[in-house]
Design an enzyme around this catalytic site. Sequence first.
Site, PDB file in Angstrom:
ATOM      1  N   LYS A   1       6.026  21.394  56.658  1.00 25.14           N
ATOM      2  CA  LYS A   1       6.638  20.172  57.194  1.00 25.14           C
ATOM      3  C   LYS A   1       7.233  19.262  56.130  1.00 25.14           C
ATOM      4  O   LYS A   1       6.667  19.096  55.067  1.00 25.14           O
ATOM      5  CB  LYS A   1       5.571  19.375  57.931  1.00 25.14           C
ATOM      6  CG  LYS A   1       5.112  20.013  59.199  1.00 25.14           C
ATOM      7  CD  LYS A   1       4.269  19.006  59.928  1.00 25.14           C
ATOM      8  CE  LYS A   1       3.415  19.640  60.995  1.00 25.14           C
ATOM      9  NZ  LYS A   1       2.212  18.843  61.215  1.00 25.14           N
TER      10      LYS A   1
ATOM     11  N   GLY B   1      -4.422  17.049  48.666  1.00 21.50           N
ATOM     12  CA  GLY B   1      -3.876  15.711  48.927  1.00 21.50           C
ATOM     13  C   GLY B   1      -3.790  14.868  47.657  1.00 21.50           C
ATOM     14  O   GLY B   1      -2.838  14.107  47.458  1.00 21.50           O
TER      15      GLY B   1
HETATM   16  P1  AMP Z   1       1.863  22.927  53.952  1.00 23.63           P
HETATM   17  O1  AMP Z   1       0.434  22.820  54.392  1.00 23.63           O
HETATM   18  O2  AMP Z   1       2.783  21.956  54.574  1.00 23.63           O
HETATM   19  O3  AMP Z   1       2.016  23.045  52.443  1.00 23.63           O
HETATM   20  O4  AMP Z   1       2.361  24.298  54.523  1.00 23.63           O
HETATM   21  C1  AMP Z   1       1.787  25.513  54.231  1.00 23.63           C
HETATM   22  C2  AMP Z   1       2.012  26.406  55.388  1.00 23.63           C
HETATM   23  O5  AMP Z   1       3.393  26.470  55.661  1.00 23.63           O
HETATM   24  C3  AMP Z   1       1.571  27.828  55.161  1.00 23.63           C
HETATM   25  O6  AMP Z   1       0.449  28.093  55.965  1.00 23.63           O
HETATM   26  C4  AMP Z   1       2.781  28.660  55.581  1.00 23.63           C
HETATM   27  O7  AMP Z   1       2.439  29.734  56.417  1.00 23.63           O
HETATM   28  C5  AMP Z   1       3.626  27.665  56.352  1.00 23.63           C
HETATM   29  N1  AMP Z   1       5.056  28.025  56.344  1.00 23.63           N
HETATM   30  C6  AMP Z   1       5.823  28.265  55.269  1.00 23.63           C
HETATM   31  N2  AMP Z   1       7.066  28.621  55.651  1.00 23.63           N
HETATM   32  C7  AMP Z   1       7.080  28.611  56.993  1.00 23.63           C
HETATM   33  C8  AMP Z   1       8.083  28.897  57.961  1.00 23.63           C
HETATM   34  N3  AMP Z   1       9.302  29.283  57.602  1.00 23.63           N
HETATM   35  N4  AMP Z   1       7.748  28.777  59.258  1.00 23.63           N
HETATM   36  C9  AMP Z   1       6.511  28.397  59.615  1.00 23.63           C
HETATM   37  N5  AMP Z   1       5.508  28.104  58.750  1.00 23.63           N
HETATM   38  C10 AMP Z   1       5.802  28.217  57.452  1.00 23.63           C
END
Ligand code: AMP
Length: 402
Positions: free
Chosen positions: A201, A377
Amino acid sequence: MSYNKLTIKDLDVKNKKILLRCDFNIPLDKETGAITDEGRITSSLPTINYLLDNGAAVIACSHLGRPKGEWNPKMSLRVVSERLSELLGKPVKMAKDVIGEDAKALAAGLKPGEIMLLENLRFHKEEEKNDPDFAKALAGLADIYVEDAFGSVHRAHASTEGVAHFLPAVSGFLLAKELEHIGGALENPKHPFVAILGGSKVSDKLGVIISLLSKVDTLLIGGGMAFTFIKALGGSIGSSICEDDRLDYAREVLDKAKALGVRVLLPADTVAAAEFSNDATPTVVNSFAIPDGMMGLDIGPETVNAYIEEIRTAGTVIWNGPMGVFEFSNFADGTFKVASALAQSSAVSIVGGGDSAAAIRKYGLEDQVTHVSTGGGATLEFLEGKELPGIKCLLNKGAAVV
Ligand code: AMP
């Protein structure tokens, strides 16, 4: 945010009792309760060994999981005390409580060169509330407080901030290393300074993106967050993850980057699939023209090559967030190749905690980058330039400790 804090090397710890805040919040197997990744225990060893070798008695403490102020045997730190004892080659006395009679008696009898571990701090709801009486009781066990739990310094809890009101408070080696590496990269980067941001996100990383824009030369965007930017630019993203309420913000970021002369690279191609599943057939498509019913799950090969070239020629690289759904082997290539490029580059390379740290460890490349942050975090808030309460409360260099 620059910090200039005293460390354990600045004090005489001989014959002192040290309350050492560690980050032993390790992942446990849901069925067996066994430790699945002991990285947080091993990274605490340099501080513990230094203190024990220099004649201190160590009262280690940590939280584990989210017991929400209730006693929960599944979240006992006993499993950590057993592993820590094996790693240190000496007994680690496990307290039956946190500030109760058992902890007090063990702490009172602890000799120089000996170590004990308190039970899970979060068995008391007062810990997360930064209750002054609870902090005072913790502080009452020791003569000096040492903060080494980088993953918790963005929280003002009793064991990360409150205790510093009652004891001389300094940093351990792990925390000092985080400050030196991340702080050094942000304050005095070798250029070109490249940030790679990914993950699911945009909204989780708003502060980091804005703060990095004023520092970096190039921003590489991957992972799910790229699709919010691509849609904001008028691309068709099929059923890819997207935050529609952040499209204006994404445009603002791109405008601001342009005004500051920061190059922003978005994935030109994407590995897409019809379903969110490792069994779905991977298909390489143009990121700005993803067919309806398909979702982007990894950066494509052309993007991988472009990002590798940026990493190869960088002076400093900070990486936070995977380039795709790296948990699925068929969609892990982008993350793996970015991690490998980082490992091979001669740049100062900082991997910013969380999933990117998990990825670099999974590929066994952690020793080939300059620094893998132990925070999640906390790393993000540090990169944002926020003042972190668990660091702010420590004594500044130059302070006299009496
Ligand atoms: P974050 O916690 O925001 O750093 O996101 C990490 C997560 O983002 C991981 O579990 C990934 O599987 C997910 N992620 C990365 N790329 C994608 C994508 N293209 N679509 C959906 N989830 C994603």
